[in-house]
Scaffold this motif. Structure first.
Motif, short mmCIF file in Angstrom:
data_model
loop_
_atom_site.label_atom_id
_atom_site.label_comp_id
_atom_site.label_asym_id
_atom_site.label_seq_id
_atom_site.Cartn_x
_atom_site.Cartn_y
_atom_site.Cartn_z
N ALA A 19 -17.64 100.93 164.70
CA ALA A 19 -16.75 101.24 163.68
C ALA A 19 -15.44 99.77 163.59
CB ALA A 19 -15.74 101.71 165.11
N ASN A 20 -15.34 100.08 161.99
CA ASN A 20 -14.51 98.46 162.23
C ASN A 20 -13.64 98.29 162.78
OD1 ASN A 20 -12.48 99.83 161.62
ND2 ASN A 20 -12.58 99.82 159.41
N LYS A 21 -13.41 97.18 162.58
CA LYS A 21 -11.94 96.40 163.42
C LYS A 21 -11.07 96.80 163.97
CE LYS A 21 -10.50 92.72 160.29
NZ LYS A 21 -10.01 91.85 159.94
N GLU A 22 -10.45 97.77 162.54
CA GLU A 22 -9.32 99.03 163.06
C GLU A 22 -10.11 99.85 163.77
OE1 GLU A 22 -10.61 98.04 159.88
OE2 GLU A 22 -8.52 95.57 159.45
N GLY A 23 -11.30 100.65 163.82
CA GLY A 23 -11.48 101.37 164.52
C GLY A 23 -11.30 103.09 163.53
N ILE A 24 -12.58 102.49 162.69
CA ILE A 24 -12.71 103.64 161.98
C ILE A 24 -13.96 103.36 161.56
CG2 ILE A 24 -12.36 104.16 159.13
CD1 ILE A 24 -10.04 102.59 158.60
N VAL A 25 -14.12 104.79 162.18
CA VAL A 25 -15.67 105.04 162.14
C VAL A 25 -16.35 105.30 160.66
CG1 VAL A 25 -17.59 106.76 162.77
CG2 VAL A 25 -15.79 105.81 164.18
N ALA A 26 -15.37 106.05 159.64
CA ALA A 26 -15.72 106.83 158.55
C ALA A 26 -14.88 107.12 157.73
CB ALA A 26 -17.14 107.77 159.07
N TRP A 27 -15.42 107.89 156.66
CA TRP A 27 -14.36 108.62 155.59
C TRP A 27 -14.74 109.35 154.62
CZ3 TRP A 27 -14.08 109.09 150.40
CH2 TRP A 27 -15.10 108.10 149.84
N GLY A 28 -14.12 110.30 154.61
CA GLY A 28 -14.37 111.70 153.79
C GLY A 28 -14.59 112.97 154.69
N GLY A 29 -15.76 113.45 154.40
CA GLY A 29 -16.15 114.53 154.47
C GLY A 29 -15.31 115.88 154.93
N ASP A 30 -15.20 116.67 155.57
CA ASP A 30 -14.30 117.61 155.38
C ASP A 30 -13.75 118.47 157.26
OD1 ASP A 30 -15.88 119.58 156.61
OD2 ASP A 30 -16.80 120.25 154.43
N LEU A 31 -12.61 118.91 156.92
CA LEU A 31 -11.62 119.31 158.84
C LEU A 31 -12.58 120.73 158.97
CD1 LEU A 31 -8.45 117.78 157.90
CD2 LEU A 31 -10.12 116.74 159.35
N ASN A 32 -13.62 121.28 158.83
CA ASN A 32 -13.74 122.20 159.33
C ASN A 32 -14.46 122.61 160.79
OD1 ASN A 32 -16.90 122.51 160.27
ND2 ASN A 32 -17.11 121.30 158.57
N PRO A 33 -13.98 123.00 161.19
CA PRO A 33 -13.80 123.72 163.01
C PRO A 33 -14.78 122.99 163.44
CG PRO A 33 -13.20 125.86 161.96
CD PRO A 33 -14.00 124.91 161.15
N SER A 34 -16.66 122.75 163.17
CA SER A 34 -17.69 122.40 163.61
C SER A 34 -17.42 120.56 163.77
CB SER A 34 -19.18 122.82 162.68
OG SER A 34 -19.38 124.47 163.05
N ARG A 35 -17.82 120.19 162.53
CA ARG A 35 -17.16 119.12 162.43
C ARG A 35 -16.16 118.28 163.36
NH1 ARG A 35 -19.14 116.49 158.16
NH2 ARG A 35 -18.85 117.67 156.67
N LEU A 36 -15.18 118.72 163.40
CA LEU A 36 -14.21 118.53 164.81
C LEU A 36 -14.82 118.34 165.38
CD1 LEU A 36 -10.88 120.26 163.29
CD2 LEU A 36 -11.27 117.86 162.95
N LEU A 37 -15.11 119.45 166.19
CA LEU A 37 -15.73 119.59 167.24
C LEU A 37 -17.20 118.00 167.51
CD1 LEU A 37 -16.19 120.95 170.36
CD2 LEU A 37 -18.00 122.57 169.09
N LYS A 38 -17.87 118.56 167.13
CA LYS A 38 -18.68 117.48 166.50
C LYS A 38 -18.08 115.93 166.72
CE LYS A 38 -23.09 116.17 166.65
NZ LYS A 38 -24.17 116.56 167.32
N ALA A 39 -17.03 116.42 166.38
CA ALA A 39 -16.47 114.67 166.06
C ALA A 39 -15.52 114.03 167.60
CB ALA A 39 -15.30 114.21 165.41
N TYR A 40 -15.32 115.56 168.11
CA TYR A 40 -14.68 114.82 169.22
C TYR A 40 -15.48 114.73 170.51
CZ TYR A 40 -9.44 115.43 167.95
OH TYR A 40 -8.93 115.51 167.04
N GLN A 41 -17.04 115.28 170.78
CA GLN A 41 -17.59 115.15 171.67
C GLN A 41 -18.30 113.76 171.09
OE1 GLN A 41 -20.68 118.53 170.18
NE2 GLN A 41 -19.69 119.37 172.16
N ASN A 42 -18.30 113.50 170.78
CA ASN A 42 -18.99 112.09 169.96
C ASN A 42 -17.55 110.83 170.00
OD1 ASN A 42 -21.72 111.69 168.96
ND2 ASN A 42 -20.88 113.89 168.41
N GLY A 43 -16.29 111.45 171.00
CA GLY A 43 -15.22 110.02 170.83
C GLY A 43 -14.40 109.82 169.64
#
Length: 230
Positions: A19-43
């Motif tokens: 992640a950059n110095k502000e703490g942002i890992v990436a941008w874009g994509g969507d908010l579908n449930p599978s992506r959200l779950l994958k995100a939280y599983q990776n912190g």
């Protein structure tokens, strides 16, 4: 610094350590449930203003609540008896109130329609949960979040009556301890949560703790204890 853009056709995320110095890992994509779950599983979690593209964060420092560190002050302990409580009885309404109830020194909300809909799907899967405080049968406070194994990732809380959300938080901590949970992920440091006992830790420490927990969906306890009285 270059910021990766997520592919709409892939659920993969960049390494949160990058992640950059502000703490942002990436941008874009969507908010579908599978992506959200994958995100939280990776912190990683989404957090952005309505007019901005979706931003995915893994902050450094990270705020966590060790369950034994929760500060149940005498004044709050007395007020706990004022409310009645339930788990997962009015999840959608809790999310709506978290998005709409005004907070001091905060304009607007990051909880938009797409995010609310995805969390509702995760709730139906037994992954996202709410804790509700009632006064004379009326919903007056609460919080919601999701579980990654034995970690509860807190998203937001609201109160229409003084201490209603703090009381719900105290009930949450009490039951998570009984159920053998590890800690609560509070995401971004705030004075309010720090006053309740949450502490700042490094991203590396947080991710190490997260990756050690069992990632299986845990929902039986929430079902059995859906309706609570004090």
């Amino acid at each position: 610094m270059y910021l990766p853009q997520l592919d709409n056709y892939s659920l993969s995320f960049p390494d949160p350590h990058d992640a950059n110095k502000e703490g942002i890992v990436a941008w874009g994509g969507d908010l579908n449930p599978s992506r959200l779950l994958k995100a939280y599983q990776n912190g990683i979690f989404p957090w952005y203003s309505q007019q901005d593209p979706i931003l995915w964060w893994s902050t450094n420092p990270r705020l966590i609540m060790e369950l034994d560190d929760f500060k149940l002050r005498r004044s709050l302990k007395k007020k706990l008896k004022k409310f009645e409580y339930a788990f997962d009885s009015r999840f959608q309404e809790v999310v709506h109130k978290c998005a709409s109830v005004a907070r001091k020194d905060q304009n607007g909300t990051w909880i938009n329609k797409d995010l609310a809909e995805s969390f509702n799907v995760l709730h139906g899967m037994g992954i996202a949960h709410s804790v509700e405080s009632y006064l004379d049968g009326k919903l007056v406070g609460g919080l919601y979040g999701l579980t990654i194994g034995k970690v509860f990732c807190g998203e937001s809380m609201f109160a229409e009556v003084s201490d209603a959300s703090k009381a719900a938080y105290a009930v949450l901590v009490k039951h998570l301890k009984v159920w053998g949970y590890d800690f609560i992920d509070c995401q971004v440091p705030t004075p309010h949560l720090k006053s309740l006992g949450a502490k700042e830790v490094s991203r590396d420490y947080y991710l190490e703790r997260l990756y050690k927990v069992n990632m299986d969906i845990v929902k039986n306890e929430w079902i059995v204890n859906k309706n609570l009285i004090n």
